[in-house]
Design a protein around this motif. Structure first.
Motif, PDB file in Angstrom:
ATOM      1  N   ASP A  59     -21.160 -16.976 -10.316  1.00  0.00           N
ATOM      2  CA  ASP A  59     -20.098 -17.814  -9.788  1.00  0.00           C
ATOM      3  C   ASP A  59     -18.854 -16.958  -9.515  1.00  0.00           C
ATOM      4  O   ASP A  59     -18.883 -15.732  -9.699  1.00  0.00           O
ATOM      5  N   GLN A  60     -17.768 -17.568  -9.116  1.00  0.00           N
ATOM      6  CA  GLN A  60     -16.576 -16.815  -8.752  1.00  0.00           C
ATOM      7  C   GLN A  60     -15.926 -16.119  -9.941  1.00  0.00           C
ATOM      8  O   GLN A  60     -15.138 -15.185  -9.771  1.00  0.00           O
ATOM      9  N   THR A 100     -21.669 -17.470  -3.549  1.00  0.00           N
ATOM     10  CA  THR A 100     -22.225 -17.630  -4.895  1.00  0.00           C
ATOM     11  C   THR A 100     -23.671 -18.123  -4.883  1.00  0.00           C
ATOM     12  O   THR A 100     -24.286 -18.237  -5.948  1.00  0.00           O
TER      13      THR A 100
END
Length: 217
Positions: A59-60, A100
C-alpha cells in the motif's frame, strides 16, 4: 567443525526495484532476509535447497496487504519464504502515485553450506520432498483430531499418539517449535510465532499454553 548456514537471495528485476525501495537500517533487502531467516528444520535436516517465488502487494505506506507463494518447493521452505516477506511489511518506500495493485515478485534462494549436503543428488532431494508431503498429511490428521477432540470416540487418541511417535513428534520436538516461536517473537513476527505455539497445542500438548496466553490473544 564450525557449522555455517549460507542463504543467498535473488533480488528484484530492474523495473520493480526502480519503483519501490527497501528501507530498514543500513542493509538492503538481501541483508534483511539473511539476518532473519530461520532455516526450517525438515529442509535443513534433509538438505533441501532451492528457490521460492513470493508475490506481494504494497500500500502507500509500504505495508504488505497481500502475499502468496507463486512457485514453491513444497516443503517448509515455502512457509519460511512467505514469513520473511511478510516480516518486511512497513519497511518499504513507495513513490507518490505508485500503483498499489502492482504485484512484486521476489525469488528467495535458499542454500546450505556446512551441513554435509554437497553429496546430495536431485533425486535425494525429490525423495525428501515427497516424504515431507506424506508427513504433512499425517500431521494434518493429528491436528484435525485434537482440534475436534471433544468429538473423539473412546480410545481413539491412542491411534494419534502412535502417529505422533511415528513422526518423531515428542516433547523435545515440541520444545524446539516453542524455541523457534520465541525467536520469531524477538524478530517482531508474532503471527509466525503464534503459528508455532498453536502447532504445539494442536499436537495435544499444553507446553505452549503460557506463550499462547501471552502473545496470541
Amino acid at each position: 567443525m564450525k557449522v555455517l548456514t549460507t542463504i543467498c537471495f535473488v533480488f528484484f528485476s530492474v523495473f520493480v526495484s526502480a519503483q519501490v525501495q527497501f528501507e530498514a537500517g543500513k542493509g538492503n533487502f538481501a541483508d534483511f532476509l539473511r539476518e532473519h531467516t530461520i532455516y526450517p528444520a525438515f529442509s535443513k535436516a534433509n538438505c533441501i535447497q532451492g528457490t521460492v517465488s513470493v508475490s506481494f502487494k504494497l500500500d502507500q505506506q509500504g505495508k504488505i496487504y497481500s502475499s502468496k507463494v507463486t512457485k514453491g518447493i513444497l516443503t517448509d521452505l515455502d512457509e519460511e519464504a512467505l514469513r520473511l516477506v511478510r516480516l518486511s511489511s512497513g519497511k518499504w518506500k513507495v513513490p507518490s502515485g505508485y500503483d498499489t495493485t502492482t504485484a512484486v515478485i521476489i525469488p528467495v534462494n535458499f542454500r546450505l553450506e556446512g551441513y554435509q549436503c554437497e553429496g546430495k543428488s536431485k533425486s535425494d532431494m525429490a525423495a525428501a520432498i515427497r516424504s515431507y508431503q506424506s508427513e504433512e498429511a499425517l500431521i494434518n490428521s493429528v491436528i484435525n483430531f485434537y482440534k475436534n477432540i471433544d468429538q473423539a470416540k473412546p480410545g481413539q487418541e491412542v491411534q494419534f499418539i502412535a502417529i505422533k511417535k511415528q513422526l518423531g513428534i515428542d516433547d523435545d520436538y515440541l520444545n524446539s517449535r516453542i524455541e523457534t516461536g520465541l525467536k520469531k517473537i524477538k524478530q517482531g513476527d508474532r503471527q509466525g510465532a503464534c503459528e508455532d505455539f498453536f502447532f504445539v497445542k494442536n499436537m495435544g500438548s499444553n507446553m505452549a499454553d503460557v506463550y499462547l496466553a501471552k502473545y496470541c490473544k
